[in-house]
Scaffold this active site. Sequence first.
Site, PDB file in Angstrom:
ATOM      1  N   GLU A   6       0.080  -3.505   4.637  1.00 55.25           N
ATOM      2  CA  GLU A   6      -1.048  -2.570   4.769  1.00 55.25           C
ATOM      3  C   GLU A   6      -1.054  -1.899   6.143  1.00 55.25           C
ATOM      4  O   GLU A   6      -0.625  -2.492   7.128  1.00 55.25           O
ATOM      5  CB  GLU A   6      -2.370  -3.317   4.592  1.00 55.25           C
ATOM      6  CG  GLU A   6      -2.989  -3.174   3.213  1.00 55.25           C
ATOM      7  CD  GLU A   6      -3.592  -1.797   2.972  1.00 55.25           C
ATOM      8  OE1 GLU A   6      -3.639  -0.968   3.910  1.00 55.25           O
ATOM      9  OE2 GLU A   6      -4.025  -1.560   1.837  1.00 55.25           O
ATOM     10  N   ASP A   7      -1.567  -0.677   6.197  1.00 54.50           N
ATOM     11  CA  ASP A   7      -1.691   0.012   7.484  1.00 54.50           C
ATOM     12  C   ASP A   7      -3.137   0.217   7.898  1.00 54.50           C
ATOM     13  O   ASP A   7      -3.399   0.766   8.963  1.00 54.50           O
ATOM     14  CB  ASP A   7      -0.986   1.378   7.435  1.00 54.50           C
ATOM     15  CG  ASP A   7      -1.773   2.411   6.644  1.00 54.50           C
ATOM     16  OD1 ASP A   7      -2.284   2.063   5.562  1.00 54.50           O
ATOM     17  OD2 ASP A   7      -1.878   3.563   7.103  1.00 54.50           O
ATOM     18  N   LYS A  59      -8.822   5.797   6.483  1.00 53.77           N
ATOM     19  CA  LYS A  59      -7.676   4.991   6.052  1.00 53.77           C
ATOM     20  C   LYS A  59      -8.112   3.880   5.104  1.00 53.77           C
ATOM     21  O   LYS A  59      -9.010   3.095   5.418  1.00 53.77           O
ATOM     22  CB  LYS A  59      -6.964   4.376   7.259  1.00 53.77           C
ATOM     23  CG  LYS A  59      -5.932   5.298   7.897  1.00 53.77           C
ATOM     24  CD  LYS A  59      -5.076   4.546   8.896  1.00 53.77           C
ATOM     25  CE  LYS A  59      -3.954   5.413   9.423  1.00 53.77           C
ATOM     26  NZ  LYS A  59      -3.098   4.655  10.374  1.00 53.77           N
ATOM     27  N   LYS A  67     -11.173  -1.048  -1.176  1.00 50.60           N
ATOM     28  CA  LYS A  67     -10.914  -2.013  -0.116  1.00 50.60           C
ATOM     29  C   LYS A  67     -12.019  -1.882   0.926  1.00 50.60           C
ATOM     30  O   LYS A  67     -12.486  -0.772   1.171  1.00 50.60           O
ATOM     31  CB  LYS A  67      -9.549  -1.726   0.545  1.00 50.60           C
ATOM     32  CG  LYS A  67      -8.374  -1.747  -0.432  1.00 50.60           C
ATOM     33  CD  LYS A  67      -7.114  -1.171   0.228  1.00 50.60           C
ATOM     34  CE  LYS A  67      -5.995  -1.002  -0.787  1.00 50.60           C
ATOM     35  NZ  LYS A  67      -4.813  -0.332  -0.214  1.00 50.60           N
ATOM     36  N   SER A  94      -2.674   0.555  -4.274  1.00 46.85           N
ATOM     37  CA  SER A  94      -3.142   1.686  -3.477  1.00 46.85           C
ATOM     38  C   SER A  94      -4.430   2.278  -4.024  1.00 46.85           C
ATOM     39  O   SER A  94      -4.661   2.277  -5.237  1.00 46.85           O
ATOM     40  CB  SER A  94      -2.057   2.767  -3.456  1.00 46.85           C
ATOM     41  OG  SER A  94      -2.543   3.975  -2.918  1.00 46.85           O
ATOM     42  N   ALA A  95      -5.250   2.822  -3.132  1.00 45.20           N
ATOM     43  CA  ALA A  95      -6.470   3.515  -3.535  1.00 45.20           C
ATOM     44  C   ALA A  95      -6.167   4.918  -4.049  1.00 45.20           C
ATOM     45  O   ALA A  95      -7.005   5.552  -4.682  1.00 45.20           O
ATOM     46  CB  ALA A  95      -7.436   3.601  -2.359  1.00 45.20           C
ATOM     47  N   ASP A 124       0.867  -1.164   0.000  1.00 49.83           N
ATOM     48  CA  ASP A 124       0.000   0.000   0.000  1.00 49.83           C
ATOM     49  C   ASP A 124       0.916   1.230   0.000  1.00 49.83           C
ATOM     50  O   ASP A 124       2.128   1.109   0.225  1.00 49.83           O
ATOM     51  CB  ASP A 124      -0.907  -0.026   1.236  1.00 49.83           C
ATOM     52  CG  ASP A 124      -1.835   1.166   1.305  1.00 49.83           C
ATOM     53  OD1 ASP A 124      -2.359   1.587   0.259  1.00 49.83           O
ATOM     54  OD2 ASP A 124      -2.035   1.699   2.418  1.00 49.83           O
ATOM     55  N   LEU A 125       0.365   2.403  -0.227  1.00 52.71           N
ATOM     56  CA  LEU A 125       1.186   3.617  -0.291  1.00 52.71           C
ATOM     57  C   LEU A 125       1.071   4.469   0.964  1.00 52.71           C
ATOM     58  O   LEU A 125       2.013   4.562   1.755  1.00 52.71           O
ATOM     59  CB  LEU A 125       0.791   4.441  -1.522  1.00 52.71           C
ATOM     60  CG  LEU A 125       1.552   5.747  -1.726  1.00 52.71           C
ATOM     61  CD1 LEU A 125       3.021   5.477  -1.994  1.00 52.71           C
ATOM     62  CD2 LEU A 125       0.935   6.564  -2.858  1.00 52.71           C
ATOM     63  N   ASP A 126      -0.087   5.073   1.162  1.00 54.80           N
ATOM     64  CA  ASP A 126      -0.277   6.000   2.280  1.00 54.80           C
ATOM     65  C   ASP A 126      -0.177   5.269   3.618  1.00 54.80           C
ATOM     66  O   ASP A 126      -0.914   4.323   3.879  1.00 54.80           O
ATOM     67  CB  ASP A 126      -1.647   6.676   2.178  1.00 54.80           C
ATOM     68  CG  ASP A 126      -1.774   7.530   0.927  1.00 54.80           C
ATOM     69  OD1 ASP A 126      -0.731   7.879   0.354  1.00 54.80           O
ATOM     70  OD2 ASP A 126      -2.912   7.845   0.528  1.00 54.80           O
ATOM     71  N   THR A 151       1.509  10.221   3.913  1.00 55.73           N
ATOM     72  CA  THR A 151       0.715  11.291   3.310  1.00 55.73           C
ATOM     73  C   THR A 151      -0.625  11.475   4.020  1.00 55.73           C
ATOM     74  O   THR A 151      -1.397  12.355   3.658  1.00 55.73           O
ATOM     75  CB  THR A 151       0.464  11.005   1.815  1.00 55.73           C
ATOM     76  OG1 THR A 151      -0.032   9.676   1.676  1.00 55.73           O
ATOM     77  CG2 THR A 151       1.738  11.163   1.007  1.00 55.73           C
TER      78      THR A 151
END
Length: 221
Positions: free
Chosen positions: A169-170, A45, A145, A114-115, A9-11, A17
């Site tokens: 994932e966070d 999130k 997600k 990522s979304a 995932d990104l954020d 971010t």
Amino acid sequence: MAKKAFIFDLDGVIVDTAKYHYLAWKKIADHLQIDFTHEHNELLKGVSRVRSLDIILELGNVQASQEDKDKWLIQKNEEYLTYLVDMDESEILPGVFPVLKYLKEKQQPIALGSASKNARPILEKTGIMSYFDAIVDGNDVSNAKPDPEVFLIASQKLGCTPEQSIVFEDSIAGVQAANIAKMLSIGIGDETTLHEAKYVFQDFTHIDTHFIDTIINKRIN
């Protein structure tokens, strides 16, 4: 050595971010006279931009036309993008770069799942685009997600089955998406929040090469 698909995932996983999303959403919320706190931001999130706005409107019990919603969504993204202008490699979260580098040394395929619709410019600005063999972001999927669509596309692009895939994932929605897809879920963040993940680490500094070697070589399911 075996090959697995490593999907990030990104954020909140690669870069933080979330703070910029919060500031951008708060500006919209303040305009609508909705109380929007850091605790409320946790609800967003792993959630799409459209759903995030709906959550904020629900918090303030605000009804809005689709025209207004579309306008606010554009305003939010424009505000968010202003914070990304000065992004550089210093925004990469602790321990991420060594893990990416080690996976490359081990010739493991890596994807972003990522979304975010701004994933590509963020990877470019932080200088890590070259580490990713595939990028799947909010422009490529229609289901948010915990629907596993983003991860399933990513694993397919890497030429691996879901059972050969590992997801970092966070968010609980992201962890659930990985689990639904029958992938190995690794939570990054709070253990209580991410308790549905197979493994949870506070951050990437707690992930060593021995652990990576273990998950490369073990059967996931």
